[in-house]
Scaffold this motif. Structure first.
Motif, PDB file in Angstrom:
ATOM      1  N   THR A  98       0.832  -1.194   0.000  1.00 19.34           N
ATOM      2  CA  THR A  98       0.000   0.000   0.000  1.00 19.34           C
ATOM      3  C   THR A  98       0.875   1.257   0.000  1.00 19.34           C
ATOM      4  O   THR A  98       1.842   1.355   0.744  1.00 19.34           O
ATOM      5  N   ARG A  99       0.519   2.169  -0.893  1.00 16.84           N
ATOM      6  CA  ARG A  99       1.169   3.468  -1.003  1.00 16.84           C
ATOM      7  C   ARG A  99       0.063   4.504  -1.222  1.00 16.84           C
ATOM      8  O   ARG A  99      -1.042   4.142  -1.602  1.00 16.84           O
ATOM      9  N   PRO A 100       0.352   5.766  -1.042  1.00 22.86           N
ATOM     10  CA  PRO A 100      -0.685   6.773  -1.292  1.00 22.86           C
ATOM     11  C   PRO A 100      -1.206   6.669  -2.727  1.00 22.86           C
ATOM     12  O   PRO A 100      -0.432   6.489  -3.673  1.00 22.86           O
ATOM     13  N   GLY A 101      -2.519   6.731  -2.876  1.00 21.04           N
ATOM     14  CA  GLY A 101      -3.137   6.716  -4.192  1.00 21.04           C
ATOM     15  C   GLY A 101      -3.369   5.340  -4.778  1.00 21.04           C
ATOM     16  O   GLY A 101      -3.733   5.221  -5.941  1.00 21.04           O
ATOM     17  N   THR A 102      -3.145   4.289  -3.998  1.00 21.20           N
ATOM     18  CA  THR A 102      -3.337   2.937  -4.518  1.00 21.20           C
ATOM     19  C   THR A 102      -4.683   2.367  -4.091  1.00 21.20           C
ATOM     20  O   THR A 102      -5.292   2.816  -3.130  1.00 21.20           O
ATOM     21  N   LYS A 103      -5.108   1.364  -4.846  1.00 17.68           N
ATOM     22  CA  LYS A 103      -6.279   0.568  -4.491  1.00 17.68           C
ATOM     23  C   LYS A 103      -5.774  -0.814  -4.107  1.00 17.68           C
ATOM     24  O   LYS A 103      -4.971  -1.413  -4.831  1.00 17.68           O
ATOM     25  N   VAL A 104      -6.235  -1.311  -2.966  1.00 18.96           N
ATOM     26  CA  VAL A 104      -5.815  -2.624  -2.483  1.00 18.96           C
ATOM     27  C   VAL A 104      -6.649  -3.688  -3.183  1.00 18.96           C
ATOM     28  O   VAL A 104      -7.871  -3.736  -3.045  1.00 18.96           O
ATOM     29  N   LEU A 105      -5.966  -4.550  -3.956  1.00 20.72           N
ATOM     30  CA  LEU A 105      -6.647  -5.580  -4.738  1.00 20.72           C
ATOM     31  C   LEU A 105      -6.563  -6.960  -4.094  1.00 20.72           C
ATOM     32  O   LEU A 105      -7.213  -7.900  -4.548  1.00 20.72           O
ATOM     33  N   GLY A 106      -5.743  -7.088  -3.072  1.00 16.83           N
ATOM     34  CA  GLY A 106      -5.579  -8.372  -2.406  1.00 16.83           C
ATOM     35  C   GLY A 106      -4.408  -8.307  -1.456  1.00 16.83           C
ATOM     36  O   GLY A 106      -3.755  -7.268  -1.315  1.00 16.83           O
ATOM     37  N   ARG A 107      -4.129  -9.451  -0.845  1.00 19.42           N
ATOM     38  CA  ARG A 107      -3.012  -9.526   0.100  1.00 19.42           C
ATOM     39  C   ARG A 107      -1.721  -9.140  -0.625  1.00 19.42           C
ATOM     40  O   ARG A 107      -1.350  -9.743  -1.612  1.00 19.42           O
ATOM     41  N   THR A 108      -1.071  -8.123  -0.155  1.00 21.80           N
ATOM     42  CA  THR A 108       0.192  -7.583  -0.685  1.00 21.80           C
ATOM     43  C   THR A 108       0.093  -7.044  -2.107  1.00 21.80           C
ATOM     44  O   THR A 108       1.107  -6.906  -2.785  1.00 21.80           O
ATOM     45  N   VAL A 109      -1.113  -6.714  -2.570  1.00 21.79           N
ATOM     46  CA  VAL A 109      -1.246  -6.123  -3.907  1.00 21.79           C
ATOM     47  C   VAL A 109      -2.053  -4.832  -3.820  1.00 21.79           C
ATOM     48  O   VAL A 109      -3.259  -4.857  -3.573  1.00 21.79           O
ATOM     49  N   ALA A 110      -1.356  -3.715  -4.008  1.00 21.15           N
ATOM     50  CA  ALA A 110      -1.991  -2.401  -4.062  1.00 21.15           C
ATOM     51  C   ALA A 110      -1.392  -1.667  -5.248  1.00 21.15           C
ATOM     52  O   ALA A 110      -0.174  -1.531  -5.348  1.00 21.15           O
ATOM     53  N   ILE A 111      -2.244  -1.228  -6.177  1.00 27.79           N
ATOM     54  CA  ILE A 111      -1.731  -0.567  -7.379  1.00 27.79           C
ATOM     55  C   ILE A 111      -2.401   0.790  -7.587  1.00 27.79           C
ATOM     56  O   ILE A 111      -3.526   1.022  -7.139  1.00 27.79           O
ATOM     57  N   ASP A 112      -1.684   1.650  -8.284  1.00 33.59           N
ATOM     58  CA  ASP A 112      -2.243   2.953  -8.655  1.00 33.59           C
ATOM     59  C   ASP A 112      -2.498   2.973 -10.163  1.00 33.59           C
ATOM     60  O   ASP A 112      -2.295   1.966 -10.853  1.00 33.59           O
ATOM     61  N   GLN A 113      -2.919   4.112 -10.672  1.00 29.80           N
ATOM     62  CA  GLN A 113      -3.273   4.213 -12.087  1.00 29.80           C
ATOM     63  C   GLN A 113      -2.071   3.948 -12.999  1.00 29.80           C
ATOM     64  O   GLN A 113      -2.209   3.314 -14.042  1.00 29.80           O
ATOM     65  N   LYS A 114      -0.890   4.412 -12.613  1.00 28.05           N
ATOM     66  CA  LYS A 114       0.304   4.167 -13.441  1.00 28.05           C
ATOM     67  C   LYS A 114       0.634   2.676 -13.487  1.00 28.05           C
ATOM     68  O   LYS A 114       1.016   2.155 -14.536  1.00 28.05           O
ATOM     69  N   ASP A 115       0.485   1.989 -12.346  1.00 27.86           N
ATOM     70  CA  ASP A 115       0.701   0.535 -12.315  1.00 27.86           C
ATOM     71  C   ASP A 115      -0.312  -0.156 -13.224  1.00 27.86           C
ATOM     72  O   ASP A 115       0.031  -1.051 -14.003  1.00 27.86           O
ATOM     73  N   TYR A 116      -1.573   0.284 -13.120  1.00 31.97           N
ATOM     74  CA  TYR A 116      -2.659  -0.279 -13.922  1.00 31.97           C
ATOM     75  C   TYR A 116      -2.338  -0.162 -15.418  1.00 31.97           C
ATOM     76  O   TYR A 116      -2.432  -1.130 -16.162  1.00 31.97           O
ATOM     77  N   GLU A 117      -1.939   1.026 -15.828  1.00 29.61           N
ATOM     78  CA  GLU A 117      -1.618   1.251 -17.243  1.00 29.61           C
ATOM     79  C   GLU A 117      -0.429   0.403 -17.679  1.00 29.61           C
ATOM     80  O   GLU A 117      -0.404  -0.128 -18.794  1.00 29.61           O
ATOM     81  N   ALA A 118       0.558   0.241 -16.801  1.00 31.36           N
ATOM     82  CA  ALA A 118       1.734  -0.574 -17.126  1.00 31.36           C
ATOM     83  C   ALA A 118       1.336  -2.044 -17.281  1.00 31.36           C
ATOM     84  O   ALA A 118       1.724  -2.695 -18.266  1.00 31.36           O
ATOM     85  N   PHE A 119       0.554  -2.572 -16.343  1.00 35.99           N
ATOM     86  CA  PHE A 119       0.124  -3.970 -16.437  1.00 35.99           C
ATOM     87  C   PHE A 119      -0.722  -4.195 -17.685  1.00 35.99           C
ATOM     88  O   PHE A 119      -0.589  -5.213 -18.364  1.00 35.99           O
ATOM     89  N   ASP A 120      -1.577  -3.237 -17.988  1.00 37.56           N
ATOM     90  CA  ASP A 120      -2.420  -3.349 -19.176  1.00 37.56           C
ATOM     91  C   ASP A 120      -1.560  -3.380 -20.445  1.00 37.56           C
ATOM     92  O   ASP A 120      -1.793  -4.176 -21.348  1.00 37.56           O
ATOM     93  N   ASN A 121      -0.560  -2.526 -20.503  1.00 35.70           N
ATOM     94  CA  ASN A 121       0.344  -2.485 -21.649  1.00 35.70           C
ATOM     95  C   ASN A 121       1.105  -3.810 -21.796  1.00 35.70           C
ATOM     96  O   ASN A 121       1.225  -4.345 -22.894  1.00 35.70           O
ATOM     97  N   ILE A 122       1.601  -4.319 -20.688  1.00 32.00           N
ATOM     98  CA  ILE A 122       2.341  -5.587 -20.708  1.00 32.00           C
ATOM     99  C   ILE A 122       1.434  -6.704 -21.215  1.00 32.00           C
ATOM    100  O   ILE A 122       1.818  -7.488 -22.091  1.00 32.00           O
ATOM    101  N   ALA A 123       0.222  -6.762 -20.673  1.00 34.60           N
ATOM    102  CA  ALA A 123      -0.741  -7.795 -21.089  1.00 34.60           C
ATOM    103  C   ALA A 123      -1.100  -7.644 -22.564  1.00 34.60           C
ATOM    104  O   ALA A 123      -1.243  -8.642 -23.286  1.00 34.60           O
ATOM    105  N   ASN A 124      -1.224  -6.409 -23.029  1.00 33.14           N
ATOM    106  CA  ASN A 124      -1.554  -6.164 -24.437  1.00 33.14           C
ATOM    107  C   ASN A 124      -0.420  -6.571 -25.382  1.00 33.14           C
ATOM    108  O   ASN A 124      -0.636  -6.690 -26.587  1.00 33.14           O
TER     109      ASN A 124
END
Length: 153
Positions: A98-124
């Motif tokens: 967890t960091r400022p501006g993140t959403k907690v998605l599960g145990r030890t997983v908290a992401i922000d919008q930049k993380d989201y965009e990066a994961f989406d790009n990688i998956a794409n």
């Protein structure tokens, strides 16, 4: 990134000869470099900038040795795929606390919008983004985590 107990479990699940660490903020921080090398115990560690990484990753692929490729940021992996670096068809995501501006998605997983965009790009780029802290933990795929993130407004 390299935690003793976690590394012990992963190196038993997937034998490894060395670790390639990529990240400009890591490569330029003397203290972090020393800590990472100490935490890796007997494993060899190479720490590289994003600019130097493609050549080093390719050398690792071409060798007969097995390497973990790690970073402290999904944005780094997103940059690598945008630069045409082939690091495999699966990206395992460990702890993202967890960091400022993140959403907690599960145990030890908290992401922000930049993380989201990066994961989406990688998956794409055709890479299966998997969230799994330890080898025996259930794998959660990006599509599941993305849906959870999208539902949290």
């Amino acid at each position: 990134m390299i935690h003793g107990q976690t590394m012990t479990l992963w190196t038993k699940a997937r034998p490894v000869d060395g670790i390639l660490v990529v990240g400009d903020n890591i490569a330029h921080n003397t203290l972090r470099r020393k800590v990472l090398k100490a935490a890796a115990n007997e494993l060899k560690v190479g720490i590289y900038t994003v600019e130097d990484a493609p050549d080093k990753i390719q050398k690792g692929i071409d060798s007969k040795k097995n390497f973990f490729l790690i970073s402290d940021s999904p944005q780094t992996f997103s940059q690598l795929v945008d630069n045409g670096v082939d690091f495999g068809k699966t990206l395992n995501v460990g702890p993202m606390n967890t960091r400022p501006g993140t959403k907690v998605l599960g145990r030890t997983v908290a992401i922000d919008q930049k993380d989201y965009e990066a994961f989406d790009n990688i998956a794409n780029h055709g890479i299966d983004v998997q969230f799994q802290l330890l080898p025996d933990d259930e794998i959660k795929h990006w599509s599941t985590m993305k849906a959870k993130y999208d539902s949290m407004d």
